[in-house]
Design a protein around this motif. Structure first.
Motif, PDB file in Angstrom:
ATOM      1  N   ALA A 181       5.993  53.352 -20.012  1.00 28.57           N
ATOM      2  CA  ALA A 181       5.695  51.990 -20.465  1.00 28.57           C
ATOM      3  C   ALA A 181       5.618  51.028 -19.282  1.00 28.57           C
ATOM      4  CB  ALA A 181       6.767  51.522 -21.437  1.00 28.57           C
ATOM      5  N   ARG A 182       4.751  50.057 -19.405  1.00 31.77           N
ATOM      6  CA  ARG A 182       4.621  48.982 -18.412  1.00 31.77           C
ATOM      7  C   ARG A 182       4.551  47.667 -19.164  1.00 31.77           C
ATOM      8  NH1 ARG A 182       5.881  52.715 -15.928  1.00 31.77           N
ATOM      9  NH2 ARG A 182       4.842  53.712 -14.194  1.00 31.77           N
ATOM     10  N   VAL A 183       5.227  46.665 -18.634  1.00 32.25           N
ATOM     11  CA  VAL A 183       5.234  45.351 -19.261  1.00 32.25           C
ATOM     12  C   VAL A 183       4.267  44.444 -18.507  1.00 32.25           C
ATOM     13  CG1 VAL A 183       6.652  43.339 -19.829  1.00 32.25           C
ATOM     14  CG2 VAL A 183       7.619  45.640 -20.006  1.00 32.25           C
ATOM     15  N   LEU A 186       9.323  49.899 -25.646  1.00 33.70           N
ATOM     16  CA  LEU A 186       9.842  50.382 -24.363  1.00 33.70           C
ATOM     17  C   LEU A 186      10.693  51.633 -24.559  1.00 33.70           C
ATOM     18  CD1 LEU A 186      10.767  47.016 -22.631  1.00 33.70           C
ATOM     19  CD2 LEU A 186       8.919  48.576 -21.999  1.00 33.70           C
TER      20      LEU A 186
END
Length: 56
Positions: free
Chosen positions: A28-30, A21
């Protein structure tokens, strides 16, 4: 529709996830999931045992 290209990272620890991250910032993507919640308990098993059961 053609999805955009992306890199998939699969961290094995919280530290590794935080590192990814920090490295990719706002790009960024979670993603999370893959597990369904368990079914709710049977109402008959959710009550305490004893003489209070069913008493109104």
């Amino acid at each position: 529709m053609i999805p955009a290209a992306f890199e998939y990272k699969r961290p094995m620890s919280l530290e590794e996830a935080l590192s990814h991250l920090a490295q990719y910032g706002s790009d960024a993507r979670v993603l999370a999931g893959g597990q369904s919640p368990p079914p709710p308990p049977d109402p008959g098993h959710a009550l305490p045992p004893g003489p209070t059961r069913g008493a109104c």
